[in-house]
Design an enzyme around this catalytic site. Structure first.
Site, short mmCIF file in Angstrom:
data_model
loop_
_atom_site.label_atom_id
_atom_site.label_comp_id
_atom_site.label_asym_id
_atom_site.label_seq_id
_atom_site.Cartn_x
_atom_site.Cartn_y
_atom_site.Cartn_z
N ASP A 1 43.86 42.28 46.23
CA ASP A 1 42.76 42.09 47.19
C ASP A 1 42.79 40.72 47.86
OD1 ASP A 1 40.61 43.85 44.89
OD2 ASP A 1 41.91 44.62 46.47
N1 LIG Z 1 49.48 44.99 44.76
C1 LIG Z 1 48.33 45.55 45.20
N2 LIG Z 1 48.07 46.81 44.89
C2 LIG Z 1 46.92 47.37 45.34
C3 LIG Z 1 45.97 46.62 46.06
C4 LIG Z 1 46.32 45.26 46.40
O1 LIG Z 1 45.54 44.55 47.05
N3 LIG Z 1 47.51 44.79 45.94
N4 LIG Z 1 44.74 47.15 46.38
C5 LIG Z 1 44.40 48.34 45.61
C6 LIG Z 1 43.10 48.97 45.98
N5 LIG Z 1 42.02 48.40 45.20
C7 LIG Z 1 41.04 47.74 45.80
O2 LIG Z 1 40.93 47.76 47.02
C8 LIG Z 1 42.09 48.49 43.75
C9 LIG Z 1 42.45 49.64 43.18
C10 LIG Z 1 42.55 49.74 41.79
C11 LIG Z 1 42.31 48.68 40.99
C12 LIG Z 1 42.48 48.80 39.51
O3 LIG Z 1 42.12 47.93 38.77
N6 LIG Z 1 43.10 49.91 39.10
C13 LIG Z 1 43.42 50.12 37.69
C14 LIG Z 1 43.41 51.60 37.40
C15 LIG Z 1 42.14 52.19 37.78
C16 LIG Z 1 42.14 53.69 37.56
O4 LIG Z 1 43.09 54.22 36.97
O5 LIG Z 1 41.19 54.29 38.04
C17 LIG Z 1 44.86 49.72 37.44
O6 LIG Z 1 45.67 49.86 38.38
O7 LIG Z 1 45.14 49.39 36.28
C18 LIG Z 1 41.95 47.51 41.58
C19 LIG Z 1 41.83 47.42 42.97
C20 LIG Z 1 45.51 49.33 45.58
N7 LIG Z 1 46.67 48.69 45.06
#
Ligand SMILES: Nc1nc2c(c(=O)[nH]1)N[C@@H](CN(C=O)c1ccc(C(=O)N[C@@H](CCC(=O)O)C(=O)O)cc1)CN2
Length: 291
Positions: free
Chosen positions: A235
């Site tokens: 983000d």
């Molecule tokens: N490298 C990046 N990847 C992603 C970004 C980014 O900015 N850089 N944005 C996300 C979207 N997002 C917020 O906008 C977001 C999505 C998911 C998570 C998160 O903590 N996900 C967990 C799993 C959650 C689940 O399984 O429901 C995780 O990945 O461990 C935080 C922010 C998309 N990707």
């Protein structure tokens, strides 16, 4: 494509060092090619001493190999302009877009509707998800759907499969339309400047997966959404567009999510359109958007 000359429209984008004569050099290039200039927008950024140019032009009688010739000849000019980044795009060849989503469909629905109505000049090439939930929506739009479930154990293999799909489909852009998995540093670096994410919060506030819950706990009176390039720093990527909506004490987290749906969809669609129209330049941690 027939050999008979036909009108073609192009966009020239240039990021270069700030200096006198940059506009004249680009104008002379367009003049040498008898270009009919429809749009010509520039911005000089003193903090970075960078200069940005976007020109949309047409040629009445373009030969089949004109795009190649335009690129070859601008490549000669580029060093003289101290170009940092440039491209000549044929506007008849829309950018190829790989769409990613998890379970929530509102942003994907908005983008597919914008495409169908001719408001988003893109060529969607596939929909990729970590859930089966939205297979029907993708296939109803005639798009291949690939389900790549992600767990800590499968993440590396699924990301390798995603890179294969990006390569095999010739995708220019990857759009995270409420794709709720964090992309690895290596994937972000491989696709640097080509991944657009919609964050369901008004950055820099409320980063992470649950911004509406954070907003509720904080008691904010305005919520928002942010479209940005995805980078290894979650983000934190350069912001392309944002929007907000007023809320009040009566909105619980689910109400905020409901209010946020249209804000997210609008911001992502608007940001994607600006990228598809070659208006967006990454300038360090920021962007320049030439309207
Ligand atoms: N490298 C990046 N990847 C992603 C970004 C980014 O900015 N850089 N944005 C996300 C979207 N997002 C917020 O906008 C977001 C999505 C998911 C998570 C998160 O903590 N996900 C967990 C799993 C959650 C689940 O399984 O429901 C995780 O990945 O461990 C935080 C922010 C998309 N990707």
């Amino acid at each position: 494509m027939s050999d008979s000359p036909s009108p073609r429209r192009y966009a020239l984008t240039l990021a270069c060092r700030s200096a006198a004569g940059q506009v004249a050099a680009v104008a002379a290039f367009l003049g040498r090619h008898q270009a009919y200039v429809e749009q010509f927008t520039v911005y000089d950024d003193p903090p970075t001493a960078r200069f940005f140019v976007r020109a949309v032009f047409r040629r009445a009688e373009a030969r089949a190999d004109e795009l190649v010739r335009l690129r070859e000849e601008f490549a000669v000019l580029a060093p003289q302009c101290e170009a940092l980044q440039w491209q000549v795009h044929d506007l008849a060849q829309p950018l190829r877009v790989l769409l990613m989503v998890s379970k929530l469909d509102h942003c994907l629905v908005e983008l597919l509707a914008g495409w169908k109505h001719g408001e988003l000049p893109m060529q969607p090439v596939a929909v990729v998800s970590n859930h089966e939930t939205l297979r029907g929506l993708a296939e109803a739009h005639g798009l291949p759907f690939h389900c790549l479930p992600v767990t800590p154990e499968t993440k590396a293999a699924q990301e390798a499969r995603l890179l294969e799909l990006v390569h095999d489909t010739g995708a220019d852009l990857v759009v995270l339309a409420r794709y709720m998995q964090v992309l690895s540093d290596s994937l972000c670096e491989r696709l640097a400047g080509r991944v657009i994410n919609i964050h369901h919060g008004f950055l820099p506030a409320f980063k992470g997966a649950r911004p509406y819950h954070q907003a509720f706990e904080r008691g904010v009176k305005i919520i928002g959404a942010t479209a940005h390039f995805a980078t290894p720093d979650l983000d934190e990527g350069p912001i392309i567009d944002q929007a907000t909506e007023r809320v009040d004490h009566a909105h619980g987290p689910e109400d905020l999510l409901a209010v946020g749906r249209q804000v997210e969809s609008t911001v992502l669609s608007r940001a994607l359109r600006q990228v598809l129209e070659h208006r967006v330049f990454i300038n360090g941690q920021r962007t320049v958007v030439l309207r």
